[in-house]
Design an enzyme around this catalytic site. Structure first.
Site, PDB file in Angstrom:
ATOM      1  N   ARG A   1      74.625  30.326  40.626  1.00 50.30           N
ATOM      2  CA  ARG A   1      75.108  31.189  41.699  1.00 50.30           C
ATOM      3  C   ARG A   1      76.145  32.172  41.177  1.00 50.30           C
ATOM      4  O   ARG A   1      76.783  31.922  40.154  1.00 50.30           O
ATOM      5  CB  ARG A   1      75.693  30.366  42.853  1.00 50.30           C
ATOM      6  CG  ARG A   1      76.791  29.397  42.441  1.00 50.30           C
ATOM      7  CD  ARG A   1      76.754  28.170  43.364  1.00 50.30           C
ATOM      8  NE  ARG A   1      77.909  27.302  43.215  1.00 50.30           N
ATOM      9  CZ  ARG A   1      77.994  26.373  42.253  1.00 50.30           C
ATOM     10  NH1 ARG A   1      77.046  26.237  41.354  1.00 50.30           N
ATOM     11  NH2 ARG A   1      79.059  25.595  42.192  1.00 50.30           N
TER      12      ARG A   1
ATOM     13  N   ARG B   1      92.720  38.475  44.975  1.00 49.79           N
ATOM     14  CA  ARG B   1      92.230  39.708  44.352  1.00 49.79           C
ATOM     15  C   ARG B   1      93.148  40.877  44.683  1.00 49.79           C
ATOM     16  O   ARG B   1      92.698  41.996  44.879  1.00 49.79           O
ATOM     17  CB  ARG B   1      90.793  40.005  44.798  1.00 49.79           C
ATOM     18  CG  ARG B   1      89.844  38.903  44.404  1.00 49.79           C
ATOM     19  CD  ARG B   1      88.405  39.344  44.211  1.00 49.79           C
ATOM     20  NE  ARG B   1      87.617  38.167  43.895  1.00 49.79           N
ATOM     21  CZ  ARG B   1      86.880  37.494  44.780  1.00 49.79           C
ATOM     22  NH1 ARG B   1      86.776  37.931  46.020  1.00 49.79           N
ATOM     23  NH2 ARG B   1      86.225  36.409  44.428  1.00 49.79           N
TER      24      ARG B   1
ATOM     25  N   ARG C   1      79.875  32.603  37.008  1.00 50.98           N
ATOM     26  CA  ARG C   1      80.593  31.533  36.320  1.00 50.98           C
ATOM     27  C   ARG C   1      79.814  30.237  36.354  1.00 50.98           C
ATOM     28  O   ARG C   1      79.813  29.476  35.402  1.00 50.98           O
ATOM     29  CB  ARG C   1      81.957  31.366  36.987  1.00 50.98           C
ATOM     30  CG  ARG C   1      82.750  30.179  36.499  1.00 50.98           C
ATOM     31  CD  ARG C   1      84.172  30.215  37.027  1.00 50.98           C
ATOM     32  NE  ARG C   1      84.854  31.434  36.616  1.00 50.98           N
ATOM     33  CZ  ARG C   1      85.833  32.017  37.310  1.00 50.98           C
ATOM     34  NH1 ARG C   1      86.232  31.501  38.458  1.00 50.98           N
ATOM     35  NH2 ARG C   1      86.408  33.106  36.868  1.00 50.98           N
ATOM     36  N   TYR C   2      79.176  29.960  37.467  1.00 47.68           N
ATOM     37  CA  TYR C   2      78.423  28.718  37.614  1.00 47.68           C
ATOM     38  C   TYR C   2      76.958  28.974  37.295  1.00 47.68           C
ATOM     39  O   TYR C   2      76.470  30.101  37.447  1.00 47.68           O
ATOM     40  CB  TYR C   2      78.574  28.184  39.040  1.00 47.68           C
ATOM     41  CG  TYR C   2      79.996  27.829  39.386  1.00 47.68           C
ATOM     42  CD1 TYR C   2      80.583  26.694  38.857  1.00 47.68           C
ATOM     43  CD2 TYR C   2      80.754  28.643  40.220  1.00 47.68           C
ATOM     44  CE1 TYR C   2      81.895  26.365  39.154  1.00 47.68           C
ATOM     45  CE2 TYR C   2      82.069  28.318  40.532  1.00 47.68           C
ATOM     46  CZ  TYR C   2      82.632  27.180  40.004  1.00 47.68           C
ATOM     47  OH  TYR C   2      83.925  26.857  40.298  1.00 47.68           O
TER      48      TYR C   2
ATOM     49  N   ASP D   1      96.335  30.275  44.437  1.00 47.86           N
ATOM     50  CA  ASP D   1      96.318  30.685  43.033  1.00 47.86           C
ATOM     51  C   ASP D   1      97.658  31.298  42.628  1.00 47.86           C
ATOM     52  O   ASP D   1      98.359  31.896  43.436  1.00 47.86           O
ATOM     53  CB  ASP D   1      95.224  31.740  42.794  1.00 47.86           C
ATOM     54  CG  ASP D   1      93.840  31.180  43.008  1.00 47.86           C
ATOM     55  OD1 ASP D   1      93.636  29.984  42.741  1.00 47.86           O
ATOM     56  OD2 ASP D   1      92.952  31.948  43.442  1.00 47.86           O
TER      57      ASP D   1
ATOM     58  N   CYS E   1      96.447  37.250  48.772  1.00 45.40           N
ATOM     59  CA  CYS E   1      95.083  37.479  48.272  1.00 45.40           C
ATOM     60  C   CYS E   1      94.984  37.240  46.765  1.00 45.40           C
ATOM     61  O   CYS E   1      95.805  37.700  45.983  1.00 45.40           O
ATOM     62  CB  CYS E   1      94.667  38.913  48.580  1.00 45.40           C
ATOM     63  SG  CYS E   1      92.992  39.301  48.030  1.00 45.40           S
TER      64      CYS E   1
ATOM     65  N   CYS F   1      95.504  40.169  53.330  1.00 48.12           N
ATOM     66  CA  CYS F   1      96.274  38.926  53.323  1.00 48.12           C
ATOM     67  C   CYS F   1      97.259  39.005  52.172  1.00 48.12           C
ATOM     68  O   CYS F   1      96.881  39.322  51.045  1.00 48.12           O
ATOM     69  CB  CYS F   1      95.351  37.725  53.135  1.00 48.12           C
ATOM     70  SG  CYS F   1      93.991  37.683  54.321  1.00 48.12           S
TER      71      CYS F   1
ATOM     72  N   ASP G   1      91.353  26.319  41.759  1.00 46.50           N
ATOM     73  CA  ASP G   1      90.566  27.166  40.879  1.00 46.50           C
ATOM     74  C   ASP G   1      91.323  27.192  39.554  1.00 46.50           C
ATOM     75  O   ASP G   1      92.439  27.712  39.488  1.00 46.50           O
ATOM     76  CB  ASP G   1      90.416  28.571  41.483  1.00 46.50           C
ATOM     77  CG  ASP G   1      88.959  28.978  41.569  1.00 46.50           C
ATOM     78  OD1 ASP G   1      88.216  28.686  40.608  1.00 46.50           O
ATOM     79  OD2 ASP G   1      88.565  29.582  42.578  1.00 46.50           O
TER      80      ASP G   1
ATOM     81  N   CYS H   1      89.494  45.859  52.969  1.00 45.87           N
ATOM     82  CA  CYS H   1      89.605  44.797  53.977  1.00 45.87           C
ATOM     83  C   CYS H   1      90.219  45.381  55.240  1.00 45.87           C
ATOM     84  O   CYS H   1      91.142  46.185  55.158  1.00 45.87           O
ATOM     85  CB  CYS H   1      90.516  43.680  53.488  1.00 45.87           C
ATOM     86  SG  CYS H   1      89.656  42.347  52.670  1.00 45.87           S
TER      87      CYS H   1
ATOM     88  N   LYS I   1      86.236  25.640  39.912  1.00 41.76           N
ATOM     89  CA  LYS I   1      86.881  24.808  40.931  1.00 41.76           C
ATOM     90  C   LYS I   1      86.989  23.357  40.468  1.00 41.76           C
ATOM     91  O   LYS I   1      86.013  22.787  39.994  1.00 41.76           O
ATOM     92  CB  LYS I   1      86.069  24.873  42.217  1.00 41.76           C
ATOM     93  CG  LYS I   1      86.089  26.241  42.849  1.00 41.76           C
ATOM     94  CD  LYS I   1      85.276  26.261  44.129  1.00 41.76           C
ATOM     95  CE  LYS I   1      85.251  27.656  44.725  1.00 41.76           C
ATOM     96  NZ  LYS I   1      84.432  28.595  43.931  1.00 41.76           N
TER      97      LYS I   1
HETATM   98  C1  LIG Z   1      83.904  29.630  44.446  1.00 44.18           C
HETATM   99  C2  LIG Z   1      82.992  30.326  43.600  1.00 44.18           C
HETATM  100  C3  LIG Z   1      81.605  30.198  43.770  1.00 44.18           C
HETATM  101  C4  LIG Z   1      81.001  29.345  44.858  1.00 44.18           C
HETATM  102  O1  LIG Z   1      81.308  28.012  44.672  1.00 44.18           O
HETATM  103  P1  LIG Z   1      80.703  26.912  45.638  1.00 44.18           P
HETATM  104  O2  LIG Z   1      81.358  25.654  45.178  1.00 44.18           O
HETATM  105  O3  LIG Z   1      79.221  26.922  45.434  1.00 44.18           O
HETATM  106  O4  LIG Z   1      81.064  27.270  47.036  1.00 44.18           O
HETATM  107  C5  LIG Z   1      80.789  30.877  42.912  1.00 44.18           C
HETATM  108  N1  LIG Z   1      81.279  31.641  41.914  1.00 44.18           N
HETATM  109  C6  LIG Z   1      82.606  31.763  41.710  1.00 44.18           C
HETATM  110  C7  LIG Z   1      83.083  32.601  40.583  1.00 44.18           C
HETATM  111  C8  LIG Z   1      83.509  31.116  42.553  1.00 44.18           C
HETATM  112  O5  LIG Z   1      84.821  31.261  42.363  1.00 44.18           O
END
Ligand SMILES: *Cc1c(COP(=O)(O)O)cnc(C)c1O
Length: 448
Positions: free
Chosen positions: A146, A164, A142-143, A323, A162, A159, A360, A155, A367
């Site tokens: 990363r 997921r 998404r980002y 969420d 959760c 939880c 989220d 798990c 986020k």
């Molecule tokens: C939370 C999340 C991350 C990591 O986010 P950071 O702000 O770098 O900790 C990466 N990808 C997804 C889809 C996330 O939900």
């Protein structure tokens, strides 16, 4: 020097009632008493063996009903829930629960409850649209730089809140080797990915062999700078963080771990020792808590949690708004309650102990930081602010200038997304159509 004779009994305190209620048992006393009552014949060696803990988890509704003396009517209603959402509680975590308190915050997090049936038809399985941001099964990208790398749906403890929950309904266990290979291929083919977040399920529940295969595969990719794990094992199966595991992890540095403590009662000698072993292996441990109704939706509980984490050298990183996921509606709090907690922390305790409160965004918006407002006005040459005490002041600002670094490569990069492009002058404004052109927005539109 004192005028009070040494052996005189203290005078009765006129304010405190004379017959004080019996002192509440400390969490450690509760833990010890539970273990003696529920597992009288288990040796320390067995108890501290993570495989024993794993094998002896509470997983059936019958066990839950008996342990918590749940009445017949409730038990019948829990039947449907138990069928839909699996249950697992390690003996260690179970013994941290105060059985005399039906609202015990650890019980609320781990024991199935009839509230999980609230609104089952209307709520979303995947409110963050993770599937929509998944180019390859197991990857959520998404980002820009990363991605999530989901290696199992298993798990040691499920939880109840959760995000997921959908995964544990239709999947069971570890992602197969073939699929992991595809996921590694995806990361290798995307040089922009410098941070891989191995999550699940709980990735530290995997066998050492399998974990090593994944780590070796990721480390062989030159552009992967850091590998992060998202794991709650230090909290509910701390025995698992043994020397074998840490020696494996430290071969693949830089490794980071985000763990997940939600309540001060989860900070125990065992979980502290697990974090210590990770830290000694050079792995920074950060915490991602979730703001949960009835668990930690109180400024004072949260302060105790974050200060307790600092004492075991775990840095509070995120506090997530819960969420809106199917089966977890009863855990949600308002945004305002979280902002109030941050107001109580900022300035009132170590800045290192203050997590970033985030939501989220539904539909895969990512986020969004949520916080109290400290800037009351920004007027170009002056900023009017308020501080944590409510003092209002003026800050005399200097004129804004562009970056002056000569060798910064990313200046005016068109690769940035969103608002960052306004600030680096590669875009002047966004219009609704342009916004809809971003991958996330397209997906949001499709979901409408
Ligand atoms: C939370 C999340 C991350 C990591 O986010 P950071 O702000 O770098 O900790 C990466 N990808 C997804 C889809 C996330 O939900």
């Amino acid at each position: 020097m004192s005028s009070v004779p040494a052996n005189e009994p203290p005078a009765a305190n006129p304010i405190l009632p004379s017959a004080a209620p019996p002192p509440r048992k400390s969490p450690l006393e509760i833990y010890k008493a539970n273990r003696a009552r529920l597992y009288p014949n288990i040796t320390d060696e067995q108890w501290n063996d993570w495989k024993w803990q794993q094998k002896n988890r509470v997983t059936t509704l019958e066990q839950v009903v008996e342990l918590f003396s749940i009445d017949e009517f409730t038990a019948a209603r829990l039947g449907d829930i138990a069928e839909l959402y699996r249950t697992a509680i390690t003996p260690y975590y179970l013994c941290l629960i105060d059985f005399d308190n039906p609202l015990d915050p650890l019980r609320v997090q781990s024991v199935p409850a009839v509230d999980e049936m609230l609104n089952p038809g209307e709520l979303d399985w995947d409110p963050l649209n993770e599937e929509g941001d998944s180019p390859v099964t197991g990857i959520v990208h998404r980002y820009p730089d990363r991605c999530l790398f989901l290696v199992t749906s298993y798990c040691p403890l499920y939880c109840r809140y959760c995000t997921r929950k959908r995964k544990w309904v239709d999947e069971d266990g570890t992602t197969g080797a073939r699929r992991i290979e595809k996921m590694i291929e995806y990361v290798a083919a995307h040089p922009e990915i410098r941070d891989v977040i191995v999550s699940g399920g709980d990735p530290l529940s995997l066998s050492l062999n399998y974990l090593e295969k994944i780590l070796a595969g990721l480390r062989a990719i030159p552009h992967v700078e850091i590998i992060r794990f998202g794991s709650r094992v230090p909290v509910f199966l701390p025995q698992r963080i043994d020397n074998e595991l840490t020696s494996l992890l430290e071969k693949y540095h830089p490794i980071w771990i985000n763990t997940h403590f939600n309540h001060p009662h989860e900070i125990t000698p065992e979980s502290a020792a697990a974090c210590d072993r990770l830290l000694r292996a050079g792995i920074p441990v950060n915490n991602q808590a979730v703001l949960l109704r009835g668990v930690n939706d109180c400024p004072y509980t949260m302060r105790e949690l974050v200060q307790g984490l600092m004492k075991i050298r775990v840095r509070p990183y995120y506090l997530y708004l819960c969420d809106s996921v199917m089966g977890a509606e009863h855990f949600r709090t308002s945004v305002g309650e979280g902002i109030e907690i941050i107001e109580f922390l900022r300035g009132h305790t170590s800045g290192l102990a203050v997590p970033q409160f985030v939501m989220d965004a539904p539909g895969g918006g990512g986020k969004v930081p949520l916080m109290p407002n400290y800037i009351l006005g920004n007027y170009g040459d002056s900023v009017v602010y308020r501080n944590f005490e409510g003092v209002i002041g003026r800050y005399d600002d200097v004129p804004r200038k562009p970056h002056q670094c000569v060798d910064c490569e990313d200046r005016e990069s068109a690769n940035e997304r969103g608002i960052a492009r306004l600030l680096n002058r590669t875009a002047d404004r966004f219009e609704p159509t342009a916004v809809r052109d971003t991958p996330t927005a397209i997906k949001i539109k499709q979901r409408e």
